[in-house]
Design a protein around this motif. Structure first.
Motif, PDB file in Angstrom:
ATOM      1  N   THR A   5       8.602  -4.515  -6.559  1.00 50.61           N
ATOM      2  CA  THR A   5       7.895  -4.079  -5.366  1.00 50.61           C
ATOM      3  C   THR A   5       6.646  -4.937  -5.198  1.00 50.61           C
ATOM      4  O   THR A   5       6.385  -5.825  -6.005  1.00 50.61           O
ATOM      5  CB  THR A   5       7.468  -2.598  -5.480  1.00 50.61           C
ATOM      6  OG1 THR A   5       6.589  -2.456  -6.608  1.00 50.61           O
ATOM      7  CG2 THR A   5       8.666  -1.689  -5.653  1.00 50.61           C
ATOM      8  N   TRP A   6       5.876  -4.644  -4.175  1.00 48.27           N
ATOM      9  CA  TRP A   6       4.587  -5.302  -3.999  1.00 48.27           C
ATOM     10  C   TRP A   6       3.573  -4.250  -3.574  1.00 48.27           C
ATOM     11  O   TRP A   6       3.931  -3.187  -3.078  1.00 48.27           O
ATOM     12  CB  TRP A   6       4.662  -6.449  -3.002  1.00 48.27           C
ATOM     13  CG  TRP A   6       4.844  -6.021  -1.574  1.00 48.27           C
ATOM     14  CD1 TRP A   6       6.024  -5.792  -0.932  1.00 48.27           C
ATOM     15  CD2 TRP A   6       3.810  -5.765  -0.627  1.00 48.27           C
ATOM     16  NE1 TRP A   6       5.789  -5.408   0.362  1.00 48.27           N
ATOM     17  CE2 TRP A   6       4.430  -5.380   0.571  1.00 48.27           C
ATOM     18  CE3 TRP A   6       2.428  -5.814  -0.674  1.00 48.27           C
ATOM     19  CZ2 TRP A   6       3.714  -5.057   1.715  1.00 48.27           C
ATOM     20  CZ3 TRP A   6       1.716  -5.497   0.464  1.00 48.27           C
ATOM     21  CH2 TRP A   6       2.349  -5.129   1.638  1.00 48.27           C
ATOM     22  N   ASP A   7       2.289  -4.566  -3.776  1.00 42.50           N
ATOM     23  CA  ASP A   7       1.216  -3.650  -3.416  1.00 42.50           C
ATOM     24  C   ASP A   7      -0.063  -4.467  -3.252  1.00 42.50           C
ATOM     25  O   ASP A   7      -0.125  -5.629  -3.638  1.00 42.50           O
ATOM     26  CB  ASP A   7       1.029  -2.600  -4.515  1.00 42.50           C
ATOM     27  CG  ASP A   7       0.302  -1.352  -4.037  1.00 42.50           C
ATOM     28  OD1 ASP A   7      -0.103  -1.297  -2.852  1.00 42.50           O
ATOM     29  OD2 ASP A   7       0.138  -0.428  -4.841  1.00 42.50           O
ATOM     30  N   TYR A   8      -1.058  -3.848  -2.660  1.00 43.30           N
ATOM     31  CA  TYR A   8      -2.386  -4.453  -2.566  1.00 43.30           C
ATOM     32  C   TYR A   8      -3.209  -4.014  -3.767  1.00 43.30           C
ATOM     33  O   TYR A   8      -3.081  -2.891  -4.245  1.00 43.30           O
ATOM     34  CB  TYR A   8      -3.097  -4.000  -1.294  1.00 43.30           C
ATOM     35  CG  TYR A   8      -2.487  -4.525  -0.023  1.00 43.30           C
ATOM     36  CD1 TYR A   8      -2.665  -5.847   0.355  1.00 43.30           C
ATOM     37  CD2 TYR A   8      -1.732  -3.704   0.803  1.00 43.30           C
ATOM     38  CE1 TYR A   8      -2.112  -6.338   1.529  1.00 43.30           C
ATOM     39  CE2 TYR A   8      -1.182  -4.177   1.981  1.00 43.30           C
ATOM     40  CZ  TYR A   8      -1.376  -5.497   2.335  1.00 43.30           C
ATOM     41  OH  TYR A   8      -0.830  -5.975   3.489  1.00 43.30           O
ATOM     42  N   ASP A   9      -4.084  -4.891  -4.239  1.00 37.88           N
ATOM     43  CA  ASP A   9      -4.987  -4.547  -5.329  1.00 37.88           C
ATOM     44  C   ASP A   9      -6.363  -5.118  -5.008  1.00 37.88           C
ATOM     45  O   ASP A   9      -6.479  -6.324  -4.797  1.00 37.88           O
ATOM     46  CB  ASP A   9      -4.467  -5.123  -6.652  1.00 37.88           C
ATOM     47  CG  ASP A   9      -5.283  -4.690  -7.848  1.00 37.88           C
ATOM     48  OD1 ASP A   9      -5.923  -3.632  -7.771  1.00 37.88           O
ATOM     49  OD2 ASP A   9      -5.283  -5.419  -8.852  1.00 37.88           O
ATOM     50  N   PRO A  10      -7.394  -4.320  -4.869  1.00 35.82           N
ATOM     51  CA  PRO A  10      -7.493  -2.923  -5.273  1.00 35.82           C
ATOM     52  C   PRO A  10      -6.950  -1.930  -4.247  1.00 35.82           C
ATOM     53  O   PRO A  10      -6.539  -0.832  -4.610  1.00 35.82           O
ATOM     54  CB  PRO A  10      -8.970  -2.709  -5.497  1.00 35.82           C
ATOM     55  CG  PRO A  10      -9.642  -3.676  -4.590  1.00 35.82           C
ATOM     56  CD  PRO A  10      -8.715  -4.859  -4.515  1.00 35.82           C
ATOM     57  N   SER A  11      -6.950  -2.268  -2.953  1.00 34.74           N
ATOM     58  CA  SER A  11      -6.412  -1.359  -1.934  1.00 34.74           C
ATOM     59  C   SER A  11      -6.109  -2.166  -0.675  1.00 34.74           C
ATOM     60  O   SER A  11      -6.659  -3.254  -0.468  1.00 34.74           O
ATOM     61  CB  SER A  11      -7.414  -0.248  -1.592  1.00 34.74           C
ATOM     62  OG  SER A  11      -8.532  -0.776  -0.909  1.00 34.74           O
ATOM     63  N   ALA A  12      -5.268  -1.604   0.178  1.00 37.65           N
ATOM     64  CA  ALA A  12      -4.945  -2.274   1.441  1.00 37.65           C
ATOM     65  C   ALA A  12      -6.189  -2.420   2.305  1.00 37.65           C
ATOM     66  O   ALA A  12      -6.400  -3.453   2.945  1.00 37.65           O
ATOM     67  CB  ALA A  12      -3.859  -1.498   2.184  1.00 37.65           C
ATOM     68  N   GLU A  13      -7.018  -1.407   2.329  1.00 36.89           N
ATOM     69  CA  GLU A  13      -8.233  -1.447   3.149  1.00 36.89           C
ATOM     70  C   GLU A  13      -9.168  -2.570   2.700  1.00 36.89           C
ATOM     71  O   GLU A  13      -9.751  -3.276   3.522  1.00 36.89           O
ATOM     72  CB  GLU A  13      -8.978  -0.108   3.095  1.00 36.89           C
ATOM     73  CG  GLU A  13      -8.218   1.043   3.700  1.00 36.89           C
ATOM     74  CD  GLU A  13      -7.121   1.604   2.790  1.00 36.89           C
ATOM     75  OE1 GLU A  13      -7.221   1.469   1.544  1.00 36.89           O
ATOM     76  OE2 GLU A  13      -6.153   2.152   3.338  1.00 36.89           O
ATOM     77  N   TYR A  14      -9.300  -2.746   1.393  1.00 37.20           N
ATOM     78  CA  TYR A  14     -10.191  -3.771   0.870  1.00 37.20           C
ATOM     79  C   TYR A  14      -9.659  -5.178   1.163  1.00 37.20           C
ATOM     80  O   TYR A  14     -10.393  -6.055   1.595  1.00 37.20           O
ATOM     81  CB  TYR A  14     -10.369  -3.584  -0.640  1.00 37.20           C
ATOM     82  CG  TYR A  14     -11.278  -4.599  -1.274  1.00 37.20           C
ATOM     83  CD1 TYR A  14     -12.657  -4.423  -1.245  1.00 37.20           C
ATOM     84  CD2 TYR A  14     -10.769  -5.737  -1.891  1.00 37.20           C
ATOM     85  CE1 TYR A  14     -13.504  -5.359  -1.823  1.00 37.20           C
ATOM     86  CE2 TYR A  14     -11.607  -6.673  -2.464  1.00 37.20           C
ATOM     87  CZ  TYR A  14     -12.971  -6.477  -2.425  1.00 37.20           C
ATOM     88  OH  TYR A  14     -13.804  -7.405  -2.983  1.00 37.20           O
TER      89      TYR A  14
END
Length: 86
Positions: A5-14
């Protein structure tokens, strides 16, 4: 099909704050393709003389960069930075 999978780090908003919708769509498209590559995503982008670590890809004709990490133990590609100059 890969279980990655994929994700944003630390968050999508950041990571995506202030990006135009078209740029965001391109970032998410690339992240999906990187996740499909799985472990081999660590060989994509720059720097080209080694694999692993922080990787970068040009987006939209060189108007930006996407920084990402490939973490095999999590089976995940993390988008950590997007630079947009357009």
């Amino acid at each position: 099909m890969t279980a990655w999978t994929w994700d944003y780090d630390p968050s999508a908003e950041y990571v995506t704050s202030g990006l135009p919708p078209g740029v965001l769509a391109e970032v998410e498209r690339l992240a999906t393709e990187l996740a499909a590559l799985g472990r081999d995503a660590a060989k994509v982008g720059l720097p080209d003389h080694k694999e692993g670590g922080l990787r970068e890809l040009d987006i939209l004709g060189g108007y930006g960069l996407v920084g990402f990490l490939v973490v095999a133990r999590d089976s995940c590609v993390y988008v950590v930075n997007v630079t947009w100059t357009g």
